[in-house]
Write an enzyme that holds these catalytic residues in place. Structure first.
Site, PDB file in Angstrom:
ATOM      1  N   ASP A   1      38.463  21.154  13.810  1.00  0.00           N
ATOM      2  CA  ASP A   1      38.754  22.519  14.274  1.00  0.00           C
ATOM      3  C   ASP A   1      39.455  23.354  13.205  1.00  0.00           C
ATOM      4  OD1 ASP A   1      38.814  24.501  16.411  1.00  0.00           O
ATOM      5  OD2 ASP A   1      40.983  24.184  16.470  1.00  0.00           O
TER       6      ASP A   1
ATOM      7  N   LYS B   1      31.683  29.690  12.829  1.00  0.00           N
ATOM      8  CA  LYS B   1      32.064  28.293  12.770  1.00  0.00           C
ATOM      9  C   LYS B   1      31.998  27.698  14.179  1.00  0.00           C
ATOM     10  CE  LYS B   1      36.200  26.629  13.361  1.00  0.00           C
ATOM     11  NZ  LYS B   1      37.150  26.674  14.476  1.00  0.00           N
TER      12      LYS B   1
ATOM     13  N   ARG C   1      21.577  36.195  28.003  1.00  0.00           N
ATOM     14  CA  ARG C   1      20.674  36.018  29.162  1.00  0.00           C
ATOM     15  C   ARG C   1      21.056  36.893  30.345  1.00  0.00           C
ATOM     16  NH1 ARG C   1      20.315  29.665  29.871  1.00  0.00           N
ATOM     17  NH2 ARG C   1      22.519  30.079  29.715  1.00  0.00           N
TER      18      ARG C   1
ATOM     19  N   ASP D   1      34.246  32.190   7.883  1.00  0.00           N
ATOM     20  CA  ASP D   1      35.519  31.534   8.134  1.00  0.00           C
ATOM     21  C   ASP D   1      36.500  32.682   8.210  1.00  0.00           C
ATOM     22  OD1 ASP D   1      38.122  30.480   7.796  1.00  0.00           O
ATOM     23  OD2 ASP D   1      37.224  28.610   7.133  1.00  0.00           O
ATOM     24  N   HIS D   2      37.000  32.970   9.400  1.00  0.00           N
ATOM     25  CA  HIS D   2      37.744  34.227   9.547  1.00  0.00           C
ATOM     26  C   HIS D   2      39.035  34.235   8.721  1.00  0.00           C
ATOM     27  CE1 HIS D   2      39.973  32.063  12.691  1.00  0.00           C
ATOM     28  NE2 HIS D   2      40.902  32.988  12.586  1.00  0.00           N
TER      29      HIS D   2
ATOM     30  N   LYS E   1      48.710  22.053  17.104  1.00  0.00           N
ATOM     31  CA  LYS E   1      48.895  22.934  18.267  1.00  0.00           C
ATOM     32  C   LYS E   1      50.263  22.621  18.864  1.00  0.00           C
ATOM     33  CE  LYS E   1      44.434  24.362  18.850  1.00  0.00           C
ATOM     34  NZ  LYS E   1      44.105  25.703  18.376  1.00  0.00           N
TER      35      LYS E   1
ATOM     36  N   LYS F   1      41.331  37.467   6.229  1.00  0.00           N
ATOM     37  CA  LYS F   1      42.731  37.886   6.415  1.00  0.00           C
ATOM     38  C   LYS F   1      43.218  38.549   5.130  1.00  0.00           C
ATOM     39  CE  LYS F   1      43.844  34.272   9.786  1.00  0.00           C
ATOM     40  NZ  LYS F   1      44.262  34.863  11.034  1.00  0.00           N
TER      41      LYS F   1
ATOM     42  N   GLU G   1      50.488  26.333  14.993  1.00  0.00           N
ATOM     43  CA  GLU G   1      50.173  27.202  16.130  1.00  0.00           C
ATOM     44  C   GLU G   1      51.130  26.878  17.265  1.00  0.00           C
ATOM     45  OE1 GLU G   1      45.915  28.413  16.708  1.00  0.00           O
ATOM     46  OE2 GLU G   1      45.697  26.304  16.157  1.00  0.00           O
TER      47      GLU G   1
ATOM     48  N   HIS H   1      39.536  26.228   7.761  1.00  0.00           N
ATOM     49  CA  HIS H   1      40.649  27.100   7.369  1.00  0.00           C
ATOM     50  C   HIS H   1      41.581  26.473   6.326  1.00  0.00           C
ATOM     51  CE1 HIS H   1      38.982  29.099  10.709  1.00  0.00           C
ATOM     52  NE2 HIS H   1      39.704  28.556  11.669  1.00  0.00           N
TER      53      HIS H   1
HETATM   54  C1  BG6 Z   1      39.959  28.822  15.254  1.00  0.00           C
HETATM   55  C2  BG6 Z   1      40.224  27.527  15.949  1.00  0.00           C
HETATM   56  O1  BG6 Z   1      38.949  28.680  14.282  1.00  0.00           O
HETATM   57  O2  BG6 Z   1      41.146  29.281  14.620  1.00  0.00           O
HETATM   58  C3  BG6 Z   1      41.359  27.680  16.960  1.00  0.00           C
HETATM   59  O3  BG6 Z   1      39.039  27.094  16.619  1.00  0.00           O
HETATM   60  C4  BG6 Z   1      42.571  28.275  16.303  1.00  0.00           C
HETATM   61  O4  BG6 Z   1      41.670  26.426  17.572  1.00  0.00           O
HETATM   62  C5  BG6 Z   1      42.212  29.533  15.525  1.00  0.00           C
HETATM   63  O5  BG6 Z   1      43.509  28.585  17.333  1.00  0.00           O
HETATM   64  C6  BG6 Z   1      43.383  30.017  14.710  1.00  0.00           C
HETATM   65  O6  BG6 Z   1      43.089  31.276  14.163  1.00  0.00           O
HETATM   66  P1  BG6 Z   1      44.260  32.323  13.869  1.00  0.00           P
HETATM   67  O7  BG6 Z   1      43.565  33.467  13.193  1.00  0.00           O
HETATM   68  O8  BG6 Z   1      44.864  32.685  15.197  1.00  0.00           O
HETATM   69  O9  BG6 Z   1      45.228  31.616  12.981  1.00  0.00           O
END
Ligand code: BG6
Length: 484
Positions: A234, A147, A43, A176-177, A329, A181, A215, A239
């Site tokens: 999350d 996601k 926007r 899903d990233h 976390k 990897k 993390e 993942h």
């Molecule tokens: C995301 C989550 O999908 O993945 C985050 O929403 C998380 O909370 C992140 O920190 C972790 O991704 P990566 O690639 O840093 O392990």
């Protein structure tokens, strides 16, 4: 063939932090198909020049030394911008005209990338449909959906229904990233391009599997979102279950999207439902100290920032081999690892004076930060009778390959452009994944829950989780990255 990537939600963080740096790096490596245009849609009013300038700054910041001003000036002309309000269907008609005039008579493959607030996904898809933007002529039309895909099984089914009302399943790419990897893809190679692991990869040799995504970062500025999601939505629904599927799946017939995804889906179909009243025993949860003080987190929040689940996959390969999944976390360090814990040798031949049992072999697959694998095995301590010690064999990608490991988005964006959906989630896969996670969320809400234990920052989660594992006669692999 020409390509257009149209990013809806282009003024957001994902675009500047991940998408544009990934597209620029593909360009730097000569991998971006010629005649690719990237169209930013949001926007906020921007001219092309203003958008290019702001992306130059952010890309320079995120890529550091890999940024080249000279290459940026060759790349920048492919960036375009036009305003779009997702709630206004007329804007999509205008978008169709904009894309037609940009692409000219030759046309282009179009990839619409939904990088907006998830609450706008359904509307964006419907408006793309009404404006005819999903119709494939001689050029493919695809949509990439970030996601979270829904917030539970029911909402994921609804979103799938909306998407299928406009696009065919093979036009839909759910991201899903973790699947992008390198080391996750390498797990497929490790399992299915070598014959030495596969014969051992089953209940006869494996005692259990641990999948940890730890993390170091806390929730930070994302408190508002995170508190409504919690760690199960999350991290687990996407993942962790993806990592479990790749670890547990059977070999696909061929390395093609349909066959890979068929095998992954079978893993989820085989997950044993947890019996009512036993969720408290099958899971652990925790919250880091200070979470309630994070901005955006209500003071009466009951959201878990750490969880561990014990799942069983009821099939011939995995019957009675527990899969322990944990993520949190504010933990000791950032590490993602899959530990394949083998069984102990059946008979102790070498009498180790200090130990009655021998340590079992472990294969540690480290996904990040450094990528590689480590095998733990027994050796004889030299000149010390028949005393044994666990030693390890390391493989680091970085030692073998001088190339730097690309960010997951490079691979995923390129696959979406070229039409390879192997590393994207299919509709049944996301629904089944919610089907595994929803019962835990509901049971926790209904009181069939382990205590919400608090844990100090920089630990491996709550201490109860260590005891929970010990009660099964097992131990967590609490080791910060084994490979650097
Ligand atoms: C995301 C989550 O999908 O993945 C985050 O929403 C998380 O909370 C992140 O920190 C972790 O991704 P990566 O690639 O840093 O392990």
């Amino acid at each position: 063939m020409a390509h257009t990537i149209a990013i809806l939600g282009a003024s957001g963080d994902l675009t500047s932090r991940k998408l544009i740096p990934a597209i620029f790096q593909l360009f730097q490596k000569g991998r971006l198909p010629p005649d690719t245009r990237v169209v930013g849609l949001a926007r906020t009013e921007f001219s092309d020049e203003e958008w290019r300038h702001s992306l130059e700054e952010s890309t320079r910041k995120y890529l550091g030394d890999a940024f080249s001003a000279e290459q940026w000036s060759s790349f920048a002309p492919c960036l375009h911008y036009t305003t779009l309000d997702i709630t206004a269907s007329d804007d999509f008609v205008r978008l169709a005209d904009f894309l037609n005039s940009l692409e000219g008579e030759t046309g282009a493959t179009r990839v619409f990338y939904l990088s907006t607030a998830p609450s706008l996904y359904a509307q964006a898809i419907q408006h793309l449909g009404v404006a005819g933007l999903a119709n494939e002529n001689e050029h493919p039309r695809r949509i990439v959906i970030e996601k979270p895909f829904g917030t539970d099984r029911h909402s994921a089914e609804r979103l799938n229904a909306v998407a299928h009302g406009v696009f065919d399943e093979d036009q839909i790419y759910r991201i899903d990233h973790y699947l992008g990897k390198e080391s996750v893809q390498n797990l497929l190679v490790l399992r299915f391009a070598n014959s030495i692991f596969e014969p051992l990869w089953n209940r006869n040799y494996i005692d259990h599997v641990q999948i940890t995504v730890a993390e170091e970062v806390a929730v930070g500025r994302r408190g508002g979102y995170y508190d409504t999601a919690g760690v199960l939505r999350d991290m687990f629904q996407n993942h962790l279950l993806q990592l479990m599927m790749i670890t547990a799946m059977e070999a696909p017939v061929r390395y093609e999207a349909k066959f890979v995804r068929d095998e992954k889906v079978k893993v989820l179909q085989a997950v044993r439902p947890v019996a009512p009243g036993t969720f408290a025993q099958s899971s652990q949860r925790g919250r880091y100290e200070g979470y309630l003080d994070e901005p955006g987190v209500p003071s009466d929040s009951r959201t878990a920032t750490f969880a561990a689940l014990k799942l069983h996959i009821d099939n011939w390969r995995w019957k009675e081999v527990p899969f322990y999944l944990r993520s949190g976390k504010a933990m000791s360090c950032r590490t993602t690892q899959i530990v394949i814990q083998f069984r102990r040798p059946p008979h102790v031949l070498f009498n180790n004076r200090t130990k009655q049992t021998m340590d079992a072999n472990q294969l540690v697959i480290q996904i990040q930060p450094a990528e590689g694998i480590q095998l733990h095995f027994q050796t004889k301590i030299p000149d010390a009778g028949m005393q044994l010690r666990t030693t390890d064999l390391d493989f680091r990608f970085a030692d073998q390959f001088s190339k730097s490991i690309p960010d997951a988005y490079q691979r995923l964006l390129l696959d979406a452009m070229t039409g390879d959906a192997s590393l994207f989630a299919r509709s049944d896969e996301v629904e089944l994944a919610w089907g595994v996670i929803d019962p835990f969320i509901h049971a926790w809400q209904a009181g069939d829950a382990p205590p919400l234990e608090s844990y100090p920052l920089g630990m491996w989660g709550p201490s109860g989780c260590t005891e929970w594992m010990a009660a099964d006669g097992r131990q967590w692999f609490d080791v910060c990255p084994v490979l650097h």
